[in-house]
Design an enzyme around this catalytic site. Sequence first.
Site, PDB file in Angstrom:
ATOM      1  CB  CYS A 114      -0.920   0.019   1.211  1.00 36.56           C
ATOM      2  SG  CYS A 114      -2.041  -1.368   1.197  1.00 36.56           S
ATOM      3  CG  HIS A 260      -3.494   3.353   1.056  1.00 38.61           C
ATOM      4  ND1 HIS A 260      -3.940   2.915  -0.175  1.00 38.61           N
ATOM      5  CD2 HIS A 260      -3.613   2.303   1.911  1.00 38.61           C
ATOM      6  CE1 HIS A 260      -4.302   1.653  -0.069  1.00 38.61           C
ATOM      7  NE2 HIS A 260      -4.125   1.254   1.172  1.00 38.61           N
ATOM      8  CG  ASN A 290      -7.036  -0.932   0.023  1.00 40.47           C
ATOM      9  OD1 ASN A 290      -6.142  -0.704  -0.781  1.00 40.47           O
ATOM     10  ND2 ASN A 290      -6.790  -1.167   1.299  1.00 40.47           N
TER      11      ASN A 290
HETATM   12  O1  UT7 Z   1      -4.577  -1.231   2.607  1.00 39.39           O
HETATM   13  C1  UT7 Z   1      -3.858  -1.116   3.796  1.00 39.39           C
HETATM   14  C2  UT7 Z   1      -4.181  -2.079   4.792  1.00 39.39           C
HETATM   15  N1  UT7 Z   1      -5.567  -2.385   5.017  1.00 39.39           N
HETATM   16  C3  UT7 Z   1      -6.302  -1.664   5.849  1.00 39.39           C
HETATM   17  O2  UT7 Z   1      -5.922  -0.601   6.262  1.00 39.39           O
HETATM   18  C4  UT7 Z   1      -7.590  -2.262   6.337  1.00 39.39           C
HETATM   19  C5  UT7 Z   1      -7.646  -2.155   7.842  1.00 39.39           C
HETATM   20  N2  UT7 Z   1      -8.792  -2.829   8.486  1.00 39.39           N
HETATM   21  C6  UT7 Z   1     -10.068  -2.537   8.205  1.00 39.39           C
HETATM   22  O3  UT7 Z   1     -10.354  -1.745   7.341  1.00 39.39           O
HETATM   23  C7  UT7 Z   1     -11.120  -3.148   9.062  1.00 39.39           C
HETATM   24  O4  UT7 Z   1     -10.515  -3.826  10.127  1.00 39.39           O
HETATM   25  C8  UT7 Z   1     -12.087  -4.120   8.326  1.00 39.39           C
HETATM   26  C9  UT7 Z   1     -12.985  -3.332   7.357  1.00 39.39           C
HETATM   27  C10 UT7 Z   1     -11.331  -5.179   7.599  1.00 39.39           C
HETATM   28  C11 UT7 Z   1     -13.005  -4.775   9.348  1.00 39.39           C
HETATM   29  O5  UT7 Z   1     -13.730  -3.807  10.057  1.00 39.39           O
HETATM   30  P1  UT7 Z   1     -13.762  -3.828  11.642  1.00 39.39           P
HETATM   31  O6  UT7 Z   1     -14.675  -2.764  12.062  1.00 39.39           O
HETATM   32  O7  UT7 Z   1     -12.349  -3.792  12.152  1.00 39.39           O
HETATM   33  O8  UT7 Z   1     -14.437  -5.229  11.927  1.00 39.39           O
HETATM   34  P2  UT7 Z   1     -13.872  -6.436  12.791  1.00 39.39           P
HETATM   35  O9  UT7 Z   1     -12.720  -7.089  12.121  1.00 39.39           O
HETATM   36  O10 UT7 Z   1     -13.715  -5.969  14.187  1.00 39.39           O
HETATM   37  O11 UT7 Z   1     -15.096  -7.442  12.707  1.00 39.39           O
HETATM   38  C12 UT7 Z   1     -16.376  -7.119  13.244  1.00 39.39           C
HETATM   39  C13 UT7 Z   1     -17.319  -8.223  12.852  1.00 39.39           C
HETATM   40  C14 UT7 Z   1     -16.748  -9.627  13.065  1.00 39.39           C
HETATM   41  O12 UT7 Z   1     -17.791 -10.441  13.532  1.00 39.39           O
HETATM   42  P3  UT7 Z   1     -17.935 -10.786  15.117  1.00 39.39           P
HETATM   43  O13 UT7 Z   1     -16.639 -11.466  15.475  1.00 39.39           O
HETATM   44  O14 UT7 Z   1     -18.091  -9.442  15.783  1.00 39.39           O
HETATM   45  O15 UT7 Z   1     -19.135 -11.634  15.144  1.00 39.39           O
HETATM   46  C15 UT7 Z   1     -16.360 -10.055  11.683  1.00 39.39           C
HETATM   47  O16 UT7 Z   1     -16.386 -11.448  11.524  1.00 39.39           O
HETATM   48  O17 UT7 Z   1     -17.624  -8.142  11.460  1.00 39.39           O
HETATM   49  C16 UT7 Z   1     -17.427  -9.411  10.841  1.00 39.39           C
HETATM   50  N3  UT7 Z   1     -17.040  -9.209   9.453  1.00 39.39           N
HETATM   51  C17 UT7 Z   1     -17.942  -9.050   8.475  1.00 39.39           C
HETATM   52  N4  UT7 Z   1     -19.283  -9.029   8.491  1.00 39.39           N
HETATM   53  C18 UT7 Z   1     -19.914  -8.833   7.323  1.00 39.39           C
HETATM   54  C19 UT7 Z   1     -15.800  -9.138   8.919  1.00 39.39           C
HETATM   55  N5  UT7 Z   1     -15.887  -8.930   7.593  1.00 39.39           N
HETATM   56  C20 UT7 Z   1     -17.202  -8.865   7.296  1.00 39.39           C
HETATM   57  C21 UT7 Z   1     -17.919  -8.679   6.110  1.00 39.39           C
HETATM   58  N6  UT7 Z   1     -19.260  -8.657   6.176  1.00 39.39           N
HETATM   59  N7  UT7 Z   1     -17.304  -8.481   4.934  1.00 39.39           N
END
Ligand code: UT7
Length: 333
Positions: A114, A260, A290
């Site tokens: 990235c 980014h 992204n």
């Molecule tokens: O490009 C450079 C590097 N990348 C980034 O900078 C990305 C950084 N991370 C993120 O953008 C976020 O962490 C994500 C968008 C990937 C995830 O969002 P979050 O608010 O951090 O969610 P989380 O990982 O804390 O997950 C919350 C819940 C989980 O379920 P439980 O354990 O609470 O039941 C996940 O399993 O959301 C669930 N989840 C989803 N639900 C529906 C994870 N992905 C999805 C999905 N759809 N696509």
Amino acid sequence: MNTKALITGTGHFVPSKVVTNFDLEKKMDTSDEWIRQRSGIVERRHVEPGVGSSDLAYEAALLAIEDAKIDKSEIDFIIAATLSPDHYFPGIGVIVQAKLGLSGIGALDVRNQCTGFIYALSVADQYIKTHSYKRILLVAAEVQSSNLNYSDEGRDMAVLFGDGGGAVILEPNEKNDSRGILSTHLFSDGRFVSDLWMEKPSPKDNPTFSEEFFKNKKFFPEMDGRNVFKNASEKMPEAVRIALKHNDLSIDDVDHLIPHQANDRISQMVARSLKIPIEKVIRNIDRFGNTTSASIPIAMDEALKGRIIKEGDIVVLTAFGSGYTWGSAVIQF
Ligand code: UT7
């Protein structure tokens, strides 16, 4: 005063196939609402089979060359950033070179995910400042859609990433006025390699491809989303502060910030942390997702063509990603 590197042309190219959040709902347990709320993404682009990052880079390069009003034969060096090269080796630099018909000139591949565009920009800047090259083509392009895990297991990443390419032409500022790349600042912390990586295939496995390889599915990218999110929200503002201090600038001097496009919530947190008005932050993740190394040059090209960035504007770039790597750059356009 040192000769500064000017960005004299920009271009971007994204595949025509639009994949909406609703399309992804059909493949995995996710929802348009979740994706919008957690990332700000509404749709992204995916290539058709057979298209590689070198193809997107080539198309973006043609547009940047046209924009710079130069003949492609005037390019004397190529730098290509991608985490998704067409082949394990060689990188796409030489493939873009061959497509452009520029045999013989140097082509360098940058592997900083990235942050790839900022790392590559920093390299180009040094070459121009030291008069090593006069017209550098910098391309950044990614095809991620072909290797994402579209099952529930991979939904955190599959909804985030998209395909696209961006390119810029860099030349010395012969007028020696204040315009050009003012500085670049690069950082990394390799202790966090496994927070965001594609672990396999790896030459450490002998043989590399075995039954185990296909069973373990380590060939899909994996991410500790929360950790990456937390670090991205901290390190990007930190890199911007370092860049501003280096140039004796304040946040009020900044006309536009191009972060980014990792996640719109991260961009908003970066803006809050820096106390920069959100209107000054260039954001297009809603339409492209992204696109890793390509996200900054795509956003830059859109902002220049849309006359959001104007001549004389101070623009700060920042990125964070796999490695971890992060960085910043200050440019006067
Ligand atoms: O490009 C450079 C590097 N990348 C980034 O900078 C990305 C950084 N991370 C993120 O953008 C976020 O962490 C994500 C968008 C990937 C995830 O969002 P979050 O608010 O951090 O969610 P989380 O990982 O804390 O997950 C919350 C819940 C989980 O379920 P439980 O354990 O609470 O039941 C996940 O399993 O959301 C669930 N989840 C989803 N639900 C529906 C994870 N992905 C999805 C999905 N759809 N696509």
